[in-house]
Motif scaffolding. Sequence first.
Motif, PDB file in Angstrom:
ATOM      1  N   GLU A 102      -1.298  10.114   9.220  1.00 41.16           N
ATOM      2  CA  GLU A 102      -0.705   9.179  10.180  1.00 41.16           C
ATOM      3  C   GLU A 102      -0.551   9.811  11.559  1.00 41.16           C
ATOM      4  O   GLU A 102      -0.851   9.178  12.577  1.00 41.16           O
ATOM      5  CB  GLU A 102       0.652   8.707   9.667  1.00 41.16           C
ATOM      6  N   ALA A 106      -2.295   8.542  15.032  1.00 44.19           N
ATOM      7  CA  ALA A 106      -1.403   8.066  16.097  1.00 44.19           C
ATOM      8  C   ALA A 106      -1.601   8.818  17.408  1.00 44.19           C
ATOM      9  O   ALA A 106      -1.307   8.285  18.475  1.00 44.19           O
ATOM     10  CB  ALA A 106       0.052   8.191  15.649  1.00 44.19           C
ATOM     11  N   ARG A 114       0.477   3.923  24.201  1.00 44.38           N
ATOM     12  CA  ARG A 114       1.356   3.257  23.249  1.00 44.38           C
ATOM     13  C   ARG A 114       2.568   4.132  22.939  1.00 44.38           C
ATOM     14  O   ARG A 114       2.486   5.363  22.971  1.00 44.38           O
ATOM     15  CB  ARG A 114       0.604   2.954  21.951  1.00 44.38           C
ATOM     16  N   ALA A 117       6.313   4.629  18.170  1.00 45.75           N
ATOM     17  CA  ALA A 117       6.481   3.645  17.097  1.00 45.75           C
ATOM     18  C   ALA A 117       5.271   2.724  17.000  1.00 45.75           C
ATOM     19  O   ALA A 117       4.790   2.419  15.903  1.00 45.75           O
ATOM     20  CB  ALA A 117       7.752   2.828  17.333  1.00 45.75           C
ATOM     21  N   GLU A 118       4.760   2.272  18.138  1.00 41.24           N
ATOM     22  CA  GLU A 118       3.580   1.396  18.149  1.00 41.24           C
ATOM     23  C   GLU A 118       2.367   2.134  17.585  1.00 41.24           C
ATOM     24  O   GLU A 118       1.575   1.561  16.833  1.00 41.24           O
ATOM     25  CB  GLU A 118       3.278   0.940  19.576  1.00 41.24           C
ATOM     26  N   ARG A 120       2.308   4.690  15.456  1.00 41.75           N
ATOM     27  CA  ARG A 120       2.438   4.868  14.005  1.00 41.75           C
ATOM     28  C   ARG A 120       2.134   3.564  13.269  1.00 41.75           C
ATOM     29  O   ARG A 120       1.458   3.567  12.236  1.00 41.75           O
ATOM     30  CB  ARG A 120       3.841   5.367  13.656  1.00 41.75           C
ATOM     31  N   ARG A 121       2.641   2.450  13.806  1.00 38.97           N
ATOM     32  CA  ARG A 121       2.395   1.159  13.170  1.00 38.97           C
ATOM     33  C   ARG A 121       0.899   0.820  13.190  1.00 38.97           C
ATOM     34  O   ARG A 121       0.346   0.360  12.177  1.00 38.97           O
ATOM     35  CB  ARG A 121       3.198   0.074  13.887  1.00 38.97           C
ATOM     36  N   ALA A 122       0.255   1.061  14.312  1.00 36.28           N
ATOM     37  CA  ALA A 122      -1.179   0.780  14.411  1.00 36.28           C
ATOM     38  C   ALA A 122      -1.980   1.689  13.470  1.00 36.28           C
ATOM     39  O   ALA A 122      -2.976   1.266  12.877  1.00 36.28           O
ATOM     40  CB  ALA A 122      -1.646   0.973  15.851  1.00 36.28           C
ATOM     41  N   ARG A 124      -0.946   2.920  10.588  1.00 37.62           N
ATOM     42  CA  ARG A 124      -0.769   2.413   9.224  1.00 37.62           C
ATOM     43  C   ARG A 124      -1.582   1.137   9.007  1.00 37.62           C
ATOM     44  O   ARG A 124      -2.165   0.937   7.934  1.00 37.62           O
ATOM     45  CB  ARG A 124       0.719   2.175   8.945  1.00 37.62           C
ATOM     46  N   ASP A 125      -1.622   0.273  10.024  1.00 39.14           N
ATOM     47  CA  ASP A 125      -2.414  -0.964   9.917  1.00 39.14           C
ATOM     48  C   ASP A 125      -3.892  -0.643   9.747  1.00 39.14           C
ATOM     49  O   ASP A 125      -4.601  -1.303   8.970  1.00 39.14           O
ATOM     50  CB  ASP A 125      -2.208  -1.840  11.152  1.00 39.14           C
ATOM     51  N   ALA A 136      -1.326   7.527   4.484  1.00 44.27           N
ATOM     52  CA  ALA A 136      -0.515   7.700   5.692  1.00 44.27           C
ATOM     53  C   ALA A 136       0.278   9.002   5.713  1.00 44.27           C
ATOM     54  O   ALA A 136       0.223   9.764   6.689  1.00 44.27           O
ATOM     55  CB  ALA A 136       0.417   6.501   5.874  1.00 44.27           C
TER      56      ALA A 136
END
Length: 247
Positions: A102, A106, A114, A117-118, A120-122, A124-125, A136
């Motif tokens: 992850e 990121a 980004r 937080a954005e 990490r979310r991207a 994972r997506d 991850a």
Amino acid sequence: MQHASSPSDMGIRLDRATYAAGGRTILSGISLHLTERRIGILGPNGSGKTTLLRLMAGLVAPTDGRVTVEGIEPASDRRAMLGAIGILFQNPEHQIIFPTVEEELAFGLKQMGRSAAEARRAARDLLAAHGRAHWAAASVATLSQGQKQFLCLLSVLAMAPRTILLDEPFSGLDLPTQIRLSRRLAALPQRLVTISHDPAAVADHDRVIWLEQGRVRADGPAPEVASAFRAEMEHLGGLDADADLAG
């Protein structure tokens, strides 16, 4: 009615690009305009292939001449290149810098602006979209060579560059992993520039450039250039070139 050209349509341009280091000229007077969707660069070891990719990526600047990607000199504006060009190195160990999957994914997203937080979310997506959500939190050290290579590809894709440079992408991979990676690369919408010493790896490309001793020896349709390159390598392979002692 004419449509406005996209940045990608401008492609990669080298105008008499030369690169020398350590008192040795590695590339000499390379002039190319690369706009095709699939481009191969063939050459034996020491021909300057990797150095050419490093020039295109902006990792080094030409010592003479000029290199532009979408009209911008990549070595002088690395931030502008983030969305324009990405590079997948031959050895994933030279590319991976973070301990977990992850974090590795990121990193590039944070470079593009980004938030943590954005990013990490991207990340994972992206893993979930490729059926690897369980990667991850995994340590990169637990991945196989093929999995590391795929992680590096995902890291490049996360940044959505319009052109991807591939440095011997199948080197060191077993045959099933090569087949899987080849299938994934073939489906990508981006322009791909692939360097290889194997003509079979670029035989279906739109254009192939044969690099020899830092110069362009041939440039044209893949079947013609790949066939001529193979014939020359088979000829050289038939010679007992290493029989003489070094002087």
